[in-house]
Design a protein around this motif. Structure first.
Motif, short mmCIF file in Angstrom:
data_model
loop_
_atom_site.label_atom_id
_atom_site.label_comp_id
_atom_site.label_asym_id
_atom_site.label_seq_id
_atom_site.Cartn_x
_atom_site.Cartn_y
_atom_site.Cartn_z
N PRO A 70 0.83 -1.20 0.00
CA PRO A 70 0.00 0.00 0.00
C PRO A 70 0.87 1.25 0.00
CG PRO A 70 -0.50 -1.42 1.89
CD PRO A 70 0.65 -2.02 1.19
N ASP A 71 0.37 2.29 -0.67
CA ASP A 71 1.10 3.56 -0.67
C ASP A 71 0.81 4.31 0.64
OD1 ASP A 71 -1.41 4.83 -0.96
OD2 ASP A 71 -1.09 5.29 -3.08
N SER A 72 1.30 5.53 0.74
CA SER A 72 1.16 6.30 1.98
C SER A 72 -0.30 6.63 2.31
CB SER A 72 1.98 7.58 1.91
OG SER A 72 1.53 8.39 0.83
N ALA A 73 -1.19 6.56 1.32
CA ALA A 73 -2.61 6.80 1.56
C ALA A 73 -3.38 5.51 1.81
CB ALA A 73 -3.22 7.54 0.36
N GLY A 74 -2.67 4.38 1.86
CA GLY A 74 -3.32 3.10 2.10
C GLY A 74 -4.01 2.53 0.87
#
Length: 154
Positions: A70-74
């Motif tokens: 997942p990226d930093s925004a989930g």
């Protein structure tokens, strides 16, 4: 690590189990790249390719998984493929549903996204069954999204 659904076992593909799966399923280049990447980054386990195995006969019928953590925004992107002889039996929907549920339960994912071509009626049907919503398109692809807490049918 294994996810069990009603008819399937989903297992992350690793260097240790690669040859077992390759003996009965054509391993695409994305699988080879993921296994090589796991050697250097073991923390990616679970965030790549999972093999789809029928529980009734132990046959590997496909692969599904995430295109990275997942990226930093989930947000995490999911993809899947089922061997032709196992298509149109609900296996793709069942496998992807299991992976989405697993991802949301990790506490690291807030949204799952996917993409497919405009002409891929089978994938469109799978994504719709999973409760995903179209978020846009371009000339080639349709884009899909499912937010945590909005799983219909999961």
């Amino acid at each position: 690590m294994k996810i069990q659904t009603q008819r399937l076992d989903l297992m992350p593909c690793t260097a240790e189990n690669y040859s077992d799966f390759a003996a009965q399923y054509e391993m695409g280049p994305h699988i080879n790249m993921h296994v090589a990447e796991l050697e250097d980054k073991p923390e990616l386990l679970g965030w790549g390719v999972w093999m789809v195995v029928r529980r009734d006969n132990g046959k590997t019928i496909g692969d599904a998984g995430f295109k990275g953590p997942p990226d930093s925004a989930g947000v995490v992107e999911i993809g899947y493929g089922i061997a032709p002889e196992a298509q149109n039996q609900g296996f793709a929907t069942e496998a992807v549903r299991g992976l989405i549920d697993w991802a949301f339960h990790t506490g690291k994912v807030e949204r799952v996204i996917a993409e497919c071509t405009h002409s891929n009626a089978a994938s469109i049907k799978v994504l719709e069954k999973l409760g995903m919503h179209r978020t846009g398109s371009d000339e080639e692809l349709l884009f899909w999204s499912l937010k945590k807490g909005f799983q219909e049918n999961l």
